[in-house]
Design a protein around this motif. Structure first.
Motif, PDB file in Angstrom:
ATOM      1  N   ILE A 283     -14.084 -38.212 -36.789  1.00  0.00           N
ATOM      2  CA  ILE A 283     -14.521 -39.557 -37.525  1.00  0.00           C
ATOM      3  C   ILE A 283     -14.320 -39.507 -39.156  1.00  0.00           C
ATOM      4  O   ILE A 283     -14.025 -40.450 -39.777  1.00  0.00           O
ATOM      5  CB  ILE A 283     -15.764 -40.164 -37.047  1.00  0.00           C
ATOM      6  N   GLN A 284     -14.591 -38.105 -39.506  1.00  0.00           N
ATOM      7  CA  GLN A 284     -14.864 -38.206 -40.876  1.00  0.00           C
ATOM      8  C   GLN A 284     -13.142 -38.097 -41.461  1.00  0.00           C
ATOM      9  O   GLN A 284     -13.085 -39.100 -42.507  1.00  0.00           O
ATOM     10  CB  GLN A 284     -15.243 -36.669 -41.323  1.00  0.00           C
ATOM     11  N   VAL A 285     -12.199 -37.681 -40.684  1.00  0.00           N
ATOM     12  CA  VAL A 285     -10.949 -37.570 -41.154  1.00  0.00           C
ATOM     13  C   VAL A 285     -10.211 -39.138 -41.078  1.00  0.00           C
ATOM     14  O   VAL A 285      -9.481 -39.590 -41.735  1.00  0.00           O
ATOM     15  CB  VAL A 285      -9.868 -36.870 -40.219  1.00  0.00           C
ATOM     16  N   ALA A 286     -10.754 -39.899 -39.842  1.00  0.00           N
ATOM     17  CA  ALA A 286     -10.338 -41.384 -39.715  1.00  0.00           C
ATOM     18  C   ALA A 286     -10.798 -42.172 -41.217  1.00  0.00           C
ATOM     19  O   ALA A 286     -10.346 -43.341 -41.335  1.00  0.00           O
ATOM     20  CB  ALA A 286     -10.861 -42.080 -38.651  1.00  0.00           C
ATOM     21  N   GLU A 287     -11.940 -41.967 -41.727  1.00  0.00           N
ATOM     22  CA  GLU A 287     -12.448 -42.349 -42.739  1.00  0.00           C
ATOM     23  C   GLU A 287     -11.847 -41.854 -44.208  1.00  0.00           C
ATOM     24  O   GLU A 287     -12.373 -42.500 -45.197  1.00  0.00           O
ATOM     25  CB  GLU A 287     -14.072 -42.221 -43.158  1.00  0.00           C
ATOM     26  N   GLU A 288     -10.910 -41.024 -43.964  1.00  0.00           N
ATOM     27  CA  GLU A 288     -10.356 -40.532 -45.410  1.00  0.00           C
ATOM     28  C   GLU A 288      -9.414 -41.646 -46.013  1.00  0.00           C
ATOM     29  O   GLU A 288      -8.532 -42.208 -45.328  1.00  0.00           O
ATOM     30  CB  GLU A 288      -9.411 -39.210 -45.167  1.00  0.00           C
ATOM     31  N   PRO A 289      -9.678 -41.938 -47.213  1.00  0.00           N
ATOM     32  CA  PRO A 289      -8.917 -43.173 -47.963  1.00  0.00           C
ATOM     33  C   PRO A 289      -7.714 -42.784 -48.324  1.00  0.00           C
ATOM     34  O   PRO A 289      -6.563 -43.532 -48.787  1.00  0.00           O
ATOM     35  CB  PRO A 289      -9.837 -43.344 -49.021  1.00  0.00           C
ATOM     36  N   HIS A 290      -7.321 -41.471 -48.496  1.00  0.00           N
ATOM     37  CA  HIS A 290      -6.014 -40.659 -49.047  1.00  0.00           C
ATOM     38  C   HIS A 290      -5.332 -40.533 -47.947  1.00  0.00           C
ATOM     39  O   HIS A 290      -5.553 -39.744 -47.174  1.00  0.00           O
ATOM     40  CB  HIS A 290      -6.410 -39.642 -49.924  1.00  0.00           C
TER      41      HIS A 290
ATOM     42  N   ILE B  19      -6.585 -31.954 -36.293  1.00  0.00           N
ATOM     43  CA  ILE B  19      -7.633 -32.575 -35.391  1.00  0.00           C
ATOM     44  C   ILE B  19      -7.137 -32.991 -34.109  1.00  0.00           C
ATOM     45  O   ILE B  19      -7.643 -32.552 -33.142  1.00  0.00           O
ATOM     46  CB  ILE B  19      -8.298 -33.781 -35.998  1.00  0.00           C
ATOM     47  N   LEU B  20      -5.872 -33.437 -34.350  1.00  0.00           N
ATOM     48  CA  LEU B  20      -5.253 -33.856 -32.835  1.00  0.00           C
ATOM     49  C   LEU B  20      -4.779 -32.719 -31.983  1.00  0.00           C
ATOM     50  O   LEU B  20      -4.996 -32.606 -30.838  1.00  0.00           O
ATOM     51  CB  LEU B  20      -4.157 -34.751 -33.380  1.00  0.00           C
ATOM     52  N   ASP B  21      -4.303 -31.577 -32.786  1.00  0.00           N
ATOM     53  CA  ASP B  21      -3.982 -30.612 -32.147  1.00  0.00           C
ATOM     54  C   ASP B  21      -5.226 -29.746 -31.265  1.00  0.00           C
ATOM     55  O   ASP B  21      -5.365 -29.554 -30.105  1.00  0.00           O
ATOM     56  CB  ASP B  21      -3.425 -29.396 -32.970  1.00  0.00           C
ATOM     57  N   LYS B  22      -6.206 -29.671 -31.916  1.00  0.00           N
ATOM     58  CA  LYS B  22      -7.683 -29.254 -31.563  1.00  0.00           C
ATOM     59  C   LYS B  22      -8.139 -30.067 -30.331  1.00  0.00           C
ATOM     60  O   LYS B  22      -8.567 -29.636 -29.530  1.00  0.00           O
ATOM     61  CB  LYS B  22      -8.742 -29.173 -32.377  1.00  0.00           C
ATOM     62  N   MET B  23      -7.911 -31.407 -30.535  1.00  0.00           N
ATOM     63  CA  MET B  23      -8.385 -32.196 -29.472  1.00  0.00           C
ATOM     64  C   MET B  23      -7.472 -32.342 -28.131  1.00  0.00           C
ATOM     65  O   MET B  23      -8.229 -32.325 -26.874  1.00  0.00           O
ATOM     66  CB  MET B  23      -8.433 -33.836 -29.680  1.00  0.00           C
ATOM     67  N   SER B  24      -6.326 -31.776 -28.291  1.00  0.00           N
ATOM     68  CA  SER B  24      -5.384 -31.720 -27.208  1.00  0.00           C
ATOM     69  C   SER B  24      -5.587 -30.278 -26.646  1.00  0.00           C
ATOM     70  O   SER B  24      -5.741 -30.409 -25.141  1.00  0.00           O
ATOM     71  CB  SER B  24      -3.977 -31.866 -27.687  1.00  0.00           C
TER      72      SER B  24
END
Length: 366
Positions: free
Chosen positions: A287-294, A305-310
């Protein structure tokens, strides 16, 4: 009976009566002498006085003689007064057969009185008193016939079974009857009575011995039944102990597998809990990464994050118990045959014992 006694006295005055008395008196006297020997105490050699039965040998003693023997063999015992009792378990040895008897706390006063012997002694003394009277006929009052005055009763009518006089036989109502001298009939009946008394005494001894034997059989039945009850209870208790031990063993097996399976499943629960925590943390990071503006930082962090979730999703699918892992149906015992066997438990009748019983029965029939 009174006629007989009086007539014997009168017959002593004539020659014929004297001859009959001499012939029959010897046999009757010998029988009475034998009876007197049977009624004599082996200790004091006198007629029994308050005889007692010494069980189980069935010999008789005067109570006083028995107490004297008991006191001499047990000097530590108490006096023979009725208020005193001997020590429980004292021993007494029969002077006739040397059989040893264990007395109760009453000592010789706890022994059974032989009332039959006492009654026979009373009868014997009564007969002896009658004989003493017969020996002195001059002191008796002679009986006379009611029909013929001054005629003494000196014969016995066998047909009418009554004492009578000579005139009744010659001229009276008994002239067609068979008669015998009164003294001979008296002595004959006297002998028969004495023999019957002696036979009855011997028969009563046999009866008393049979009673004692049957009482011993009763005691043996009780003791044997008690022993068998204890034996059956012990054997069944052994079976119960075996069943209880086997039950505990089987229950232990079930408990051990239960503990092993619970340990494995609980380990899986802990692993799932750890993975769940990691997944929740990963969701928060995502969620924090999704809110990253850059955009550059987002792309960089999003890939990680995607690798960890997989990886988390892939590893979580393997952490599950096997199918029917909770099933305990293999812990089943078949007790139907054992139940039938236990319910059919009965007393054994070995063929050897039955064969012995048959032999005993055959010997009794022979």
């Amino acid at each position: 009976m009174n006629f007989a006694l009086q007539a014997v006295g009168s017959s002593g005055r004539n020659q014929g009566g004297r001859g009959s008395s001499a012939g029959g008196g010897g046999s009757g006297g010998a029988t009475m002498e034998n009876l007197e020997k049977q009624l004599m105490c082996p200790v004091c050699l006198e007629m029994f006085s308050k005889p007692v039965v010494i069980l189980p040998c069935q010999h008789n003693l005067c109570r006083k003689c028995a107490n004297d023997i008991f006191q001499s063999s047990n000097p530590a015992g108490q006096s023979r007064s009725s208020s005193s009792v001997a020590t429980s378990g004292s021993r007494f040895r029969c002077p006739s057969c040397r059989h040893e008897v264990v007395l109760d706390r009453h000592g010789v006063y706890g022994l059974q009185r032989n009332l039959l012997v006492e009654n026979i002694i009373d009868m014997y003394r009564h007969q002896e008193a009658s004989r003493a009277v017969i020996v002195k006929p001059e002191t008796q009052q002679q009986l006379t016939c009611d029909e013929h005055e001054d005629e003494k009763i000196n014969i016995y009518c066998l047909s009418c079974q009554t004492p009578t006089c000579s005139m009744c036989k010659v001229f009276g109502r008994h002239k067609e009857c068979d008669v015998a001298p009164l003294s001979s009939v008296y002595l004959r009946l006297k002998t028969e009575l004495s023999d019957s008394i002696a036979g009855l005494v011997a028969n009563n001894d046999h009866i008393q011995a049979a009673i004692t034997h049957m009482k011993e059989v009763c005691n043996a039945i009780q003791e044997n039944a008690c022993h068998r009850r204890e034996q059956v209870a012990s054997e069944l208790e052994t079976l119960t102990a075996i069943l209880d031990e086997r039950k505990q063993e089987l229950v232990r097996l079930i408990t051990r597998e239960q503990d092993e399976k619970l340990q494995q499943v609980r380990a899986l629960v802990r692993q799932h809990g750890e993975r769940l925590e990691a997944s929740v943390t990963l969701v928060e990071s995502a969620i924090q990464v999704a809110e990253e503006p850059h955009m550059a930082l987002f792309i960089q962090n999003a890939a990680v994050i995607l690798d960890k979730m997989s990886a988390t999703t892939r590893d979580g699918n393997d952490l599950r118990p096997q199918l029917e892992y909770d099933n305990m149906s293999h812990f089943v015992i078949d007790v139907d045959d054992i139940v039938d066997m236990l319910t059919s438990i009965d007393f054994c009748h070995p063929s050897v014992v039955e064969g012995e019983d048959d032999l005993e029965d055959d010997s009794e029939l022979d």
